[in-house]
Design a protein around this motif. Structure first.
Motif, PDB file in Angstrom:
ATOM      1  N   ASN A  20      36.723 -15.554  16.873  1.00 12.78           N
ATOM      2  CA  ASN A  20      37.571 -16.578  16.439  1.00 12.78           C
ATOM      3  C   ASN A  20      37.266 -17.912  16.990  1.00 12.78           C
ATOM      4  N   LYS A  21      37.031 -17.722  18.376  1.00 11.51           N
ATOM      5  CA  LYS A  21      36.716 -19.006  18.994  1.00 11.51           C
ATOM      6  C   LYS A  21      35.121 -19.561  18.548  1.00 11.51           C
ATOM      7  N   ILE A  22      34.373 -18.702  18.309  1.00 19.59           N
ATOM      8  CA  ILE A  22      33.111 -19.184  17.845  1.00 19.59           C
ATOM      9  C   ILE A  22      33.017 -19.718  16.149  1.00 19.59           C
ATOM     10  N   ILE A  23      34.092 -19.115  15.406  1.00 25.67           N
ATOM     11  CA  ILE A  23      34.442 -19.568  14.178  1.00 25.67           C
ATOM     12  C   ILE A  23      35.306 -20.704  14.293  1.00 25.67           C
ATOM     13  N   ALA A  24      35.941 -21.139  15.079  1.00 24.56           N
ATOM     14  CA  ALA A  24      36.531 -22.406  15.276  1.00 24.56           C
ATOM     15  C   ALA A  24      35.814 -23.647  15.739  1.00 24.56           C
ATOM     16  N   LEU A  25      34.864 -23.229  16.689  1.00 28.26           N
ATOM     17  CA  LEU A  25      33.779 -24.091  17.283  1.00 28.26           C
ATOM     18  C   LEU A  25      33.077 -24.564  16.215  1.00 28.26           C
ATOM     19  N   ASN A  65      32.387 -28.206  14.806  1.00 25.63           N
ATOM     20  CA  ASN A  65      30.988 -28.980  14.828  1.00 25.63           C
ATOM     21  C   ASN A  65      30.729 -29.394  13.477  1.00 25.63           C
ATOM     22  N   GLU A  66      31.035 -28.398  12.404  1.00 21.62           N
ATOM     23  CA  GLU A  66      30.499 -28.959  10.984  1.00 21.62           C
ATOM     24  C   GLU A  66      31.229 -30.062  10.555  1.00 21.62           C
ATOM     25  N   ARG A  67      32.702 -30.211  10.980  1.00 22.07           N
ATOM     26  CA  ARG A  67      33.553 -31.527  10.671  1.00 22.07           C
ATOM     27  C   ARG A  67      32.899 -32.387  11.519  1.00 22.07           C
ATOM     28  N   LEU A  91      36.685 -42.068  13.471  1.00 23.64           N
ATOM     29  CA  LEU A  91      37.848 -42.871  13.562  1.00 23.64           C
ATOM     30  C   LEU A  91      38.465 -43.099  12.157  1.00 23.64           C
ATOM     31  N   THR A  92      37.832 -43.299  10.997  1.00 22.33           N
ATOM     32  CA  THR A  92      38.355 -43.215   9.917  1.00 22.33           C
ATOM     33  C   THR A  92      38.820 -41.923   9.211  1.00 22.33           C
ATOM     34  N   GLU A  93      38.237 -40.831   9.509  1.00 18.29           N
ATOM     35  CA  GLU A  93      38.273 -39.749   9.014  1.00 18.29           C
ATOM     36  C   GLU A  93      37.924 -39.687   7.479  1.00 18.29           C
ATOM     37  N   LEU A  94      36.998 -40.503   7.080  1.00 20.19           N
ATOM     38  CA  LEU A  94      36.229 -40.482   6.031  1.00 20.19           C
ATOM     39  C   LEU A  94      34.722 -39.658   6.222  1.00 20.19           C
ATOM     40  N   ARG A 111      25.803 -39.179   6.507  1.00 18.98           N
ATOM     41  CA  ARG A 111      25.219 -37.965   6.091  1.00 18.98           C
ATOM     42  C   ARG A 111      25.683 -37.199   5.090  1.00 18.98           C
ATOM     43  N   HIS A 112      27.074 -37.009   5.139  1.00 17.18           N
ATOM     44  CA  HIS A 112      27.681 -36.323   3.719  1.00 17.18           C
ATOM     45  C   HIS A 112      27.828 -37.178   2.576  1.00 17.18           C
ATOM     46  N   ALA A 113      27.764 -38.430   2.628  1.00 18.21           N
ATOM     47  CA  ALA A 113      27.989 -39.343   1.335  1.00 18.21           C
ATOM     48  C   ALA A 113      26.527 -39.036   0.835  1.00 18.21           C
TER      49      ALA A 113
END
Length: 265
Positions: A92-97, A101-103, A110-113, A117-119
């Motif tokens: 579960n720790k590995i999944i959360a990490l 990291n993906e986020r 800062l803006t949470e937009l 890269r994602h755009a």
């Protein structure tokens, strides 16, 4: 397993096979379901020993053998359960990490937009839909007017608050299927699928109006932000970079014409 316990198996060695149950059950069913399954299995095994003795199906020697098997099984099951608990906790720790990291890789902190890269990833998807399904999209490239002066006059904390405020304005005024991203610094890119340039300009006008009505405030400082926006529609045989370049040209035109406006092509 129950059959081996009741009949004794080969020379009374059948019950030994029950020790593989706990590790296999935990690996397949997990900790919670595995524990309940093993508890039911243990009751069944105890019933099997009882039936073997009660109905004279098989006589275990010495008489203490069934008790030793049951107690040994309980110890093995407990140890296996503790191991599975540790494994699940670590997993579960590995999944959360990994999710964190993906986020971080796709979201501007800062803006949470979505970040650049994602755009670009979303623009690639929109471009494919344009090519294969004939669904165009509109790009809005926006830049905060006089942002350096705001930073110099009110400080970087106020500048950060201004960017967060602007991001929230975007979220409230763009269509649900659109993507607003922080392109870099005080520059933002919005992609809206399946709309015309006119509809894109209407979205830009809504953003301008919202900025007029809602000022940025931090402590004693209050400022009405203004932005310049360039709007273009994608073209099927034009690359994403060229689409963005054309939007940038319209943004530059808006800056030249006095800022706080939208130019489109």
């Amino acid at each position: 397993m129950l059959y081996l316990v009741v009949t004794g198996g080969a020379e009374g060695t059948g019950p030994i096979w029950i020790f593989i149950v706990s590790p296999v059950t935990y690996s397949i069913r997990g900790l919670k379901r595995g524990t309940s399954d093993i508890f039911i299995f243990l009751l069944a095994i105890m019933l099997g020993f009882y039936c073997a003795d009660m109905f004279n199906i098989y006589e275990y020697k010495p008489a203490q053998f069934p008790y030793r098997i049951v107690f040994s099984f309980i110890i093995v099951a407990l140890l296996t359960g503790f191991y599975e608990q540790s494994r699940e906790k670590y997993s579960n720790k590995i999944i959360a990490l990994s999710q964190r990291n993906e986020r971080l890789a796709t979201i501007d902190p800062l803006t949470e937009l979505p970040n650049r890269r994602h755009a670009m990833h979303k623009l690639s998807e929109f471009k494919k839909e344009h090519a294969y399904k004939g669904i165009p999209f509109v790009l809005l490239l926006a830049d905060v007017d006089n942002f350096k002066k705001i930073n110099d006059k009110y400080g970087h904390n106020f500048g950060d608050e201004a960017l967060i405020h602007l991001a929230n304005i975007f979220k409230k005024n763009i269509p649900q299927n659109a993507v607003a991203s922080r392109w870099g610094g005080e520059e933002f890119l919005i992609a809206i699928p399946n709309v015309s340039v006119t509809e894109g300009v209407n979205v830009a006008d809504k953003i301008h109006d919202s900025l007029k009505k809602a000022a940025v405030s931090l402590r004693t400082n209050t400022v009405n932000l203004t932005i310049s926006i360039g709007v273009v529609q994608s073209e099927e045989n034009r690359s994403i970079d060229l689409d963005i370049k054309h939007a940038d040209q319209q943004l530059y035109k808006a800056k030249e014409q006095g800022k706080n406006r939208t130019c489109s092509a």
